[in-house]
Write a protein that holds these residues in place. Structure first.
Motif, PDB file in Angstrom:
ATOM      1  N   LYS A 260       0.834  -1.206   0.000  1.00  0.00           N
ATOM      2  CA  LYS A 260       0.000   0.000   0.000  1.00  0.00           C
ATOM      3  C   LYS A 260       0.871   1.259   0.000  1.00  0.00           C
ATOM      4  O   LYS A 260       0.522   2.267  -0.620  1.00  0.00           O
ATOM      5  CB  LYS A 260      -0.930  -0.009   1.211  1.00  0.00           C
ATOM      6  CG  LYS A 260      -2.049  -1.041   1.117  1.00  0.00           C
ATOM      7  CD  LYS A 260      -2.973  -0.981   2.316  1.00  0.00           C
ATOM      8  CE  LYS A 260      -4.099  -1.996   2.194  1.00  0.00           C
ATOM      9  NZ  LYS A 260      -4.995  -1.982   3.369  1.00  0.00           N
ATOM     10  N   GLY A 602      -8.054   7.361   7.738  1.00  0.00           N
ATOM     11  CA  GLY A 602      -9.075   6.366   7.421  1.00  0.00           C
ATOM     12  C   GLY A 602     -10.254   6.466   8.356  1.00  0.00           C
ATOM     13  O   GLY A 602     -10.321   7.347   9.225  1.00  0.00           O
ATOM     14  N   LEU A 603     -11.211   5.562   8.162  1.00  0.00           N
ATOM     15  CA  LEU A 603     -12.344   5.471   9.070  1.00  0.00           C
ATOM     16  C   LEU A 603     -11.826   5.109  10.451  1.00  0.00           C
ATOM     17  O   LEU A 603     -10.935   4.265  10.591  1.00  0.00           O
ATOM     18  CB  LEU A 603     -13.332   4.420   8.579  1.00  0.00           C
ATOM     19  CG  LEU A 603     -13.969   4.675   7.212  1.00  0.00           C
ATOM     20  CD1 LEU A 603     -14.849   3.496   6.828  1.00  0.00           C
ATOM     21  CD2 LEU A 603     -14.778   5.958   7.233  1.00  0.00           C
ATOM     22  N   PHE A 611     -12.786  -2.623   8.164  1.00  0.00           N
ATOM     23  CA  PHE A 611     -13.051  -2.032   6.851  1.00  0.00           C
ATOM     24  C   PHE A 611     -11.769  -1.782   6.056  1.00  0.00           C
ATOM     25  O   PHE A 611     -11.788  -1.761   4.833  1.00  0.00           O
ATOM     26  CB  PHE A 611     -13.823  -0.716   7.009  1.00  0.00           C
ATOM     27  CG  PHE A 611     -15.200  -0.895   7.568  1.00  0.00           C
ATOM     28  CD1 PHE A 611     -16.171  -1.568   6.850  1.00  0.00           C
ATOM     29  CD2 PHE A 611     -15.523  -0.411   8.824  1.00  0.00           C
ATOM     30  CE1 PHE A 611     -17.449  -1.731   7.368  1.00  0.00           C
ATOM     31  CE2 PHE A 611     -16.789  -0.575   9.350  1.00  0.00           C
ATOM     32  CZ  PHE A 611     -17.756  -1.235   8.619  1.00  0.00           C
ATOM     33  N   GLU A 612     -10.654  -1.580   6.749  1.00  0.00           N
ATOM     34  CA  GLU A 612      -9.372  -1.269   6.103  1.00  0.00           C
ATOM     35  C   GLU A 612      -9.533  -0.150   5.075  1.00  0.00           C
ATOM     36  O   GLU A 612      -8.959  -0.180   3.992  1.00  0.00           O
ATOM     37  CB  GLU A 612      -8.779  -2.513   5.440  1.00  0.00           C
ATOM     38  CG  GLU A 612      -8.317  -3.553   6.436  1.00  0.00           C
ATOM     39  CD  GLU A 612      -7.372  -4.576   5.836  1.00  0.00           C
ATOM     40  OE1 GLU A 612      -6.907  -4.360   4.701  1.00  0.00           O
ATOM     41  OE2 GLU A 612      -7.101  -5.569   6.499  1.00  0.00           O
ATOM     42  N   GLU A 613     -10.326   0.826   5.402  1.00  0.00           N
ATOM     43  CA  GLU A 613     -10.584   1.933   4.486  1.00  0.00           C
ATOM     44  C   GLU A 613      -9.646   3.078   4.845  1.00  0.00           C
ATOM     45  O   GLU A 613      -9.966   3.942   5.666  1.00  0.00           O
ATOM     46  CB  GLU A 613     -12.056   2.353   4.589  1.00  0.00           C
ATOM     47  CG  GLU A 613     -12.443   3.527   3.716  1.00  0.00           C
ATOM     48  CD  GLU A 613     -12.143   3.301   2.243  1.00  0.00           C
ATOM     49  OE1 GLU A 613     -11.997   4.288   1.527  1.00  0.00           O
ATOM     50  OE2 GLU A 613     -12.052   2.135   1.807  1.00  0.00           O
ATOM     51  N   VAL A 614      -8.453   3.053   4.244  1.00  0.00           N
ATOM     52  CA  VAL A 614      -7.444   4.061   4.545  1.00  0.00           C
ATOM     53  C   VAL A 614      -6.786   4.528   3.254  1.00  0.00           C
ATOM     54  O   VAL A 614      -6.815   3.840   2.235  1.00  0.00           O
ATOM     55  CB  VAL A 614      -6.350   3.510   5.490  1.00  0.00           C
ATOM     56  CG1 VAL A 614      -6.945   3.088   6.823  1.00  0.00           C
ATOM     57  CG2 VAL A 614      -5.603   2.344   4.852  1.00  0.00           C
ATOM     58  N   THR A 615      -6.202   5.726   3.309  1.00  0.00           N
ATOM     59  CA  THR A 615      -5.348   6.213   2.226  1.00  0.00           C
ATOM     60  C   THR A 615      -4.022   6.631   2.825  1.00  0.00           C
ATOM     61  O   THR A 615      -3.941   7.062   3.985  1.00  0.00           O
ATOM     62  CB  THR A 615      -5.982   7.393   1.470  1.00  0.00           C
ATOM     63  OG1 THR A 615      -6.281   8.444   2.403  1.00  0.00           O
ATOM     64  CG2 THR A 615      -7.255   6.976   0.769  1.00  0.00           C
ATOM     65  N   GLN A 632     -10.375  10.499  -1.204  1.00  0.00           N
ATOM     66  CA  GLN A 632     -10.321   9.151  -1.768  1.00  0.00           C
ATOM     67  C   GLN A 632     -10.922   8.088  -0.851  1.00  0.00           C
ATOM     68  O   GLN A 632     -11.064   6.933  -1.256  1.00  0.00           O
ATOM     69  CB  GLN A 632      -8.876   8.791  -2.113  1.00  0.00           C
ATOM     70  CG  GLN A 632      -8.383   9.517  -3.351  1.00  0.00           C
ATOM     71  CD  GLN A 632      -6.880   9.467  -3.497  1.00  0.00           C
ATOM     72  OE1 GLN A 632      -6.199   8.708  -2.805  1.00  0.00           O
ATOM     73  NE2 GLN A 632      -6.351  10.279  -4.384  1.00  0.00           N
ATOM     74  N   LEU A 633     -11.275   8.464   0.368  1.00  0.00           N
ATOM     75  CA  LEU A 633     -11.950   7.511   1.251  1.00  0.00           C
ATOM     76  C   LEU A 633     -13.360   7.240   0.728  1.00  0.00           C
ATOM     77  O   LEU A 633     -14.058   8.163   0.294  1.00  0.00           O
ATOM     78  CB  LEU A 633     -12.024   8.063   2.674  1.00  0.00           C
ATOM     79  CG  LEU A 633     -10.697   8.227   3.420  1.00  0.00           C
ATOM     80  CD1 LEU A 633     -10.916   8.994   4.709  1.00  0.00           C
ATOM     81  CD2 LEU A 633     -10.082   6.870   3.709  1.00  0.00           C
ATOM     82  N   ARG A 634     -13.776   5.993   0.780  1.00  0.00           N
ATOM     83  CA  ARG A 634     -15.128   5.679   0.299  1.00  0.00           C
ATOM     84  C   ARG A 634     -16.198   6.360   1.141  1.00  0.00           C
ATOM     85  O   ARG A 634     -17.298   6.631   0.669  1.00  0.00           O
ATOM     86  CB  ARG A 634     -15.335   4.168   0.295  1.00  0.00           C
ATOM     87  CG  ARG A 634     -14.718   3.478  -0.900  1.00  0.00           C
ATOM     88  CD  ARG A 634     -14.943   1.986  -0.865  1.00  0.00           C
ATOM     89  NE  ARG A 634     -14.233   1.360   0.242  1.00  0.00           N
ATOM     90  CZ  ARG A 634     -14.253   0.049   0.487  1.00  0.00           C
ATOM     91  NH1 ARG A 634     -14.957  -0.744  -0.292  1.00  0.00           N
ATOM     92  NH2 ARG A 634     -13.585  -0.461   1.503  1.00  0.00           N
ATOM     93  N   GLY A 635     -15.889   6.631   2.406  1.00  0.00           N
ATOM     94  CA  GLY A 635     -16.844   7.329   3.258  1.00  0.00           C
ATOM     95  C   GLY A 635     -16.770   8.835   3.144  1.00  0.00           C
ATOM     96  O   GLY A 635     -17.486   9.552   3.856  1.00  0.00           O
TER      97      GLY A 635
END
Length: 699
Positions: A260, A602-603, A611-615, A632-635
């Motif tokens: 990443k 991230g979240l 969720f591993e939703e990070v940039t 760029q976060l989906r949230g």
């Protein structure tokens, strides 16, 4: 690096007249590719090969030699390199394998080679590589017997795997893409991939660069070189699996996996990352076209089905289909045999069989200011159309040069015809619709990022209390521990990142007194140098509304932790006021072994690992990069006020990211840091760190 590719003379060491000798293949390749310099063959048995005398030793060669290519048993290489040094040879390619990849003995041989090279000032490629090629002067020294499969061209290759490199050459030959230079870097003991890349970036005959890497030596230098480059750099980075890796000690280390970080770094430096051979070839082909400067695309198709597929692919790639003037569409319709197709973009020309008219329509399309590029989808199975199809291709090539706009030409016909066209015309031909449009997407992203790099904004610097942070970190290191929770919060405060107030308490009565001063409702969190994730051990108690609830929570929490973990050392609790409202994010960072400081957003809360939703970005970062990380976060739409939600204070999060970036750059001894959660409130109401953890690098 000039001498690596342009020697005037070369000694090939390890040659014999035996049919199975690999050294003689190197001599044969130099002859086959027409090397313009002098070739000396060297081998203890003597004799002759390819009309060249085989000298017994390097010392026997009567003239000075620029370059040595060594392919002898590993144990002999240190002495042979020494002989080269004594001969005055200062450049070498060591193709021999059997070094550190084979264990400790091989590693010791590498150390001997390094010592010899340092003593005599020798620079060398390898060991454990297949060599170097330069199509300009015929300097071709791989130990495999090669034929001139790939034609001279403008693509240069750096590869850590000789086998992968040769496979790419085969693919390029099949696509009609020409080679300029090729280097198999092997173990990179002396000359690294970054050294070769820096040379190729300035090489006037190299226009595109492909790099295959299994490991990175200096990721930050790679980024710096790529940022300076006006040429596209494509990289296939393999060896990305997680198997066998040590479980990370923090959220950030586990989420910010090496791959990443590589993705983030490549994005920042405008390095085009490819994941497979198909994407590589399509991207190399597309980069031979003018850049896709905007998002307005026109699709001209001979098949309605292909047009539909292309329209879907355009949407997935983020392209807009340009609007065609009504008069333009009516003019095209006038050439149809019957008005059975409603014209729009994509243009379905299935009722038009005059290929000369296709050329006229393409030219009119390229003349439209609202069109940034064209995809032309052509299907030709009739032998009668072969000549007309080739004439159309020649017209496309001419118009691309004249209008300086990309025309991605997809052709569905026989494999034989495709191969003939690729070898006859220096123009990219695509054979899958979706991949054609993805290649144009790469062109657009590359052009936009390169333009952004030329207009790079300065890195912001804030006034912070470095002295206090250094003293706090030094104190923790002297004690042989990481900063405690309260100290980690202090570090953030010293760097201007808003934190919730709090007081450390060692006893239940101190906790009650702190809560009385702070106010209810309150929260208590366990403090221990041995506990990283407090929630996992029940070390957080929230929404405590009076002294009795503080006492009960304190005794219960610490009692349960001591019972479950009898050896753990507890340093008390941190008492904080309850903070409500807003949304939770996580900010974090780490020192990456290849790229240095890296920041993350991230979240937040306990769900970050689910969720591993990070940039990620490599620090230091700009304000624009911080904004991009959040976007760029989906949230992100919720943070920006989607579906009736109030907009969050994005600027406060951006500033917190920038300050965190500065902290990681200033203090490389901070190996990992988590701010989880960071509570972000409504616009102009700021943000606040509720918890933090810092892990220091081991001395």
């Amino acid at each position: 690096m000039q001498e690596i590719f342009y020697p005037n003379s070369v000694a090939v060491i390890g040659v014999s007249a035996r049919a199975d000798n690999l050294g003689r293949n190197i001599v044969a390749n130099l002859v086959e590719f027409g090397f313009q310099g002098v070739v000396y063959a060297v081998g203890p048995a003597g004799g002759a090969v390819e009309t060249h005398r085989i000298y017994h030793t390097v010392e026997e060669i009567p003239e000075a030699v620029d370059m040595a290519v060594i392919l002898t048993p590993a144990r002999t290489v240190p002495e042979i390199l020494k002989q080269c040094g004594q001969k005055g040879i200062r450049w070498a390619v060591i193709e021999t394998a059997g070094f550190r990849e084979y264990g400790e003995e091989g590693r010791r041989l590498e150390e001997q080679i390094e010592q010899v090279a340092q003593r005599y000032g020798i620079r060398f490629v390898g060991p454990n590589c297949i060599g170097v090629m330069n199509m300009e002067n015929g300097f071709c020294v791989p130990f495999l017997r090669l034929k001139k499969l790939v034609k001279p061209g403008e693509v240069s290759i750096i590869t850590q795997s000789g086998g992968v490199g040769l496979s790419v050459l085969n693919l390029m030959a099949n696509e009609g893409i020409g080679l300029n230079k090729f280097v198999s870097v092997g173990n990179m003991l002396n000359i690294h991939a970054e050294d070769i890349l820096e040379f190729l970036v300035d090489d006037p005959n190299t226009k595109e660069i492909f790099v295959y890497l299994e490991s990175l030596r200096d990721g930050r230098r790679l980024m710096d070189i790529a940022r300076r480059s006006s040429k596209p750099i494509l990289v296939f980075k393999s060896n990305i699996g997680r198997l066998g890796r040590t479980i990370a000690a923090s959220h950030t280390a586990s989420l910010a996996s090496d791959d990443k970080v590589v993705n983030a770094a490549f994005r920042q430096a405008d390095i085009v990352r490819v994941q497979d051979a198909t994407s590589l070839m399509n991207n190399l082909k597309c980069l031979r076209l003018p850049p896709m400067r905007g998002k307005k695309l026109a699709v001209i198709s001979r098949s309605g089905g292909h047009a539909v597929v292309a329209a879907d692919a355009c949407e997935l790639s983020g392209f807009d289909l340009a609007d065609f003037p009504e008069a333009f569409l009516r003019e095209i319709e006038s050439h149809f045999r019957a008005s059975v197709i409603r014209l729009t973009n994509p243009l379905d020309l299935g009722d038009l069989f005059n290929l000369e008219m296709y050329g006229q329509i393409l030219e009119r399309t390229l003349q439209l200011e609202d069109v940034d590029g064209v995809v032309l989808l052509h299907t030709a199975f009739s032998e009668n159309e072969r000549k007309a199809s080739r004439a159309l291709l020649e017209r496309i090539i001419e118009m691309v040069k004249r209008y300086d706009k990309p025309v991605a030409y997809y052709l569905s016909t026989t494999a034989q015809e495709i191969n003939e066209l690729r070898q006859s015309y220096a123009f990219p031909i695509f054979t899958t619709v979706v991949e054609t449009i993805r290649a144009l997407e790469m062109s657009y992203v590359h052009y936009r990022r390169k333009r952004e790099l030329r207009q790079a904004e300065p890195i912001p610097t804030f006034e912070v209390n470095r002295v206090a942070v250094k003293a706090l970190l030094d104190q923790a290191r002297r004690a042989g521990r990481d900063p405690l929770l309260s100290e980690a919060m202090q570090v953030l405060e010293y760097y201007g990142i808003p934190v919730v107030g709090g007081e450390q308490a060692s006893s239940v009565e101190e906790a009650v007194a702190a809560a009385e001063r702070i106010g209810y409702p309150a929260a208590i969190k366990v403090i221990s140098r041995q506990i990283s994730h407090k929630s996992d051990v029940g070390g957080v108690q929230l929404n405590l509304r009076n002294a009795d609830s503080i006492r009960e929570a304190f005794e219960d929490m610490l009692g349960r932790i001591r019972q479950a973990y009898p050896d753990v050392e507890l340093d008390g609790v941190l008492v904080q006021p309850m903070v409500t409202g807003g949304r939770e994010l996580i900010l974090g960072g780490k020192q990456d072994v290849n790229f240095g400081p890296v920041v993350m957003v991230g979240l937040g809360g306990i769900f970050v690992e689910v969720f591993e939703e990070v940039t990620l970005r490599v620090a230091p970062i700009t304000s624009k990069e911080a904004h991009e990380m959040i976007s760029q976060l989906r949230g992100a739409p919720i943070l920006f006020g989607a579906r009736g939600h109030k907009r969050s204070d994005i600027e406060a999060v951006v500033e917190a990211l920038l300050r965190l970036s500065q902290l990681l750059v200033d203090f490389p001894e901070i190996q990992e840091i988590d701010i989880n959660p960071l509570r972000v409130f409504h616009e102009r109401d700021g943000c606040c760190a509720l918890d933090a953890r810092i892990h220091l690098r081991q001395s």
